[in-house]
Design an enzyme around this catalytic site. Structure first.
Site, PDB file in Angstrom:
ATOM      1  N   LYS A   1       0.790  -1.271  -0.139  1.00 23.18           N
ATOM      2  CA  LYS A   1      -0.036  -0.022  -0.083  1.00 23.18           C
ATOM      3  C   LYS A   1       0.713   1.263   0.128  1.00 23.18           C
ATOM      4  O   LYS A   1       1.692   1.469   0.981  1.00 23.18           O
ATOM      5  CB  LYS A   1      -0.925   0.103   1.179  1.00 23.18           C
ATOM      6  CG  LYS A   1      -2.101  -0.982   1.081  1.00 23.18           C
ATOM      7  CD  LYS A   1      -3.055  -1.022   2.552  1.00 23.18           C
ATOM      8  CE  LYS A   1      -4.094   0.143   2.486  1.00 23.18           C
ATOM      9  NZ  LYS A   1      -4.983  -0.036   3.889  1.00 23.18           N
TER      10      LYS A   1
HETATM   11  C1  E4P Z   1      -8.261   0.152   3.561  1.00 20.69           C
HETATM   12  O1  E4P Z   1      -7.250  -0.281   3.036  1.00 20.69           O
HETATM   13  C2  E4P Z   1      -8.131   0.866   4.910  1.00 20.69           C
HETATM   14  O2  E4P Z   1      -7.377   0.135   5.690  1.00 20.69           O
HETATM   15  C3  E4P Z   1      -9.378   1.131   5.539  1.00 20.69           C
HETATM   16  O3  E4P Z   1     -10.369   0.681   4.839  1.00 20.69           O
HETATM   17  C4  E4P Z   1      -9.621   2.468   6.272  1.00 20.69           C
HETATM   18  O4  E4P Z   1     -10.718   2.419   7.219  1.00 20.69           O
HETATM   19  P1  E4P Z   1     -11.093   3.339   8.040  1.00 20.69           P
HETATM   20  O5  E4P Z   1     -11.437   4.942   7.541  1.00 20.69           O
HETATM   21  O6  E4P Z   1     -12.386   2.843   8.862  1.00 20.69           O
HETATM   22  O7  E4P Z   1      -9.971   3.733   8.822  1.00 20.69           O
END
Ligand code: E4P
Length: 218
Positions: free
Chosen positions: A84
């Site tokens: 990521k």
């Molecule tokens: C996705 O890759 C992220 O880890 C995640 O969806 C973030 O979600 P949040 O906004 O609930 O922290």
């Protein structure tokens, strides 16, 4: 559309895979911290061995050289690991470098069509629009998912759209209707997706009627 779990909780991932519906996982430093995980590499490798699809692990540095070095290392952890990388100018440079090396990138923290467009051109394998966080500031997160899907389709861009920051079951329905390739959902939302009060009432009634007619508990 595929369903991924947005978690670093091994028990929840195993359950999702057992149900036959979870094919991949996304994690981030916040989710890893929540589980009290110390050995990030070991946990990501374990998750990679549980799910058939991709597992996204996030870089934890912010400079381009550091991100590239860390991403190259993460990419060696397992065959199905994706890295990521944030939707920033430095991130773009990192994404294009990694794409040339065939390292799979999940472009994270995407909040606009332009970020998704540039990321796709740089070579992101997935782009992750953060739906819930846009909703939190009074914007329409799902409209962004739909717009990215439309633009990618119109211009034949191959990057897959992963709806992230999912907060409730309706988000998943709208992501599916919008044509998202993947929705990465918290475990709680996965369970909620299958719950319906009329199903519970129906099961109770069928079982009760069967007990009455058969005169037994069987
Ligand atoms: C996705 O890759 C992220 O880890 C995640 O969806 C973030 O979600 P949040 O906004 O609930 O922290």
């Amino acid at each position: 559309m595929r369903i991924y779990l947005d978690t670093a909780n091994i028990k929840h991932i195993r359950h999702g895979v057992e149900l036959g519906v979870v094919s991949g996982v996304t994690t981030n430093p916040t989710l890893v911290a929540k589980e009290g995980i110390k050995d990030y590499k070991a946990v990501v490798r374990e998750i990679c061995s549980i799910v058939p699809g991709s597992v996204s692990a996030e870089v934890t540095v912010n400079d381009p050289e550091g991100m590239i070095e860390q991403a190259r290392n993460i990419a060696t952890w397992a065959e199905n690991v994706f890295v990521k990388i944030p939707s920033t100018i430095d991130g773009l440079k990192v994404i294009s470098t990694l794409a040339r090396e065939n390292i799979k990138v999940n472009q994270t923290l995407c909040f606009s069509v332009n970020q998704a467009l540039l990321g796709a051109l740089a070579g992101s394998t997935y782009v992750s629009p953060f739906v819930g966080r846009l909703d939190d500031i009074g914007q329409d997160g799902m409209a962004l998912v739909k717009d990215i899907v439309d633009v990618y389709k119109k211009h034949e861009l191959k990057t897959e759209v992963l709806a992230a920051s999912i907060r409730h079951p309706l988000h998943v329905v709208v992501a599916a209707q919008a044509g998202a390739d993947i929705a990465s959902v918290p475990y709680k939302v996965l369970i909620q997706m299958m719950q319906h009060p009329l199903t519970d009432i129906g099961v109770e009634r069928f079982l009760g009627d069967w007990r009455r007619v058969s005169g037994s508990g069987d």
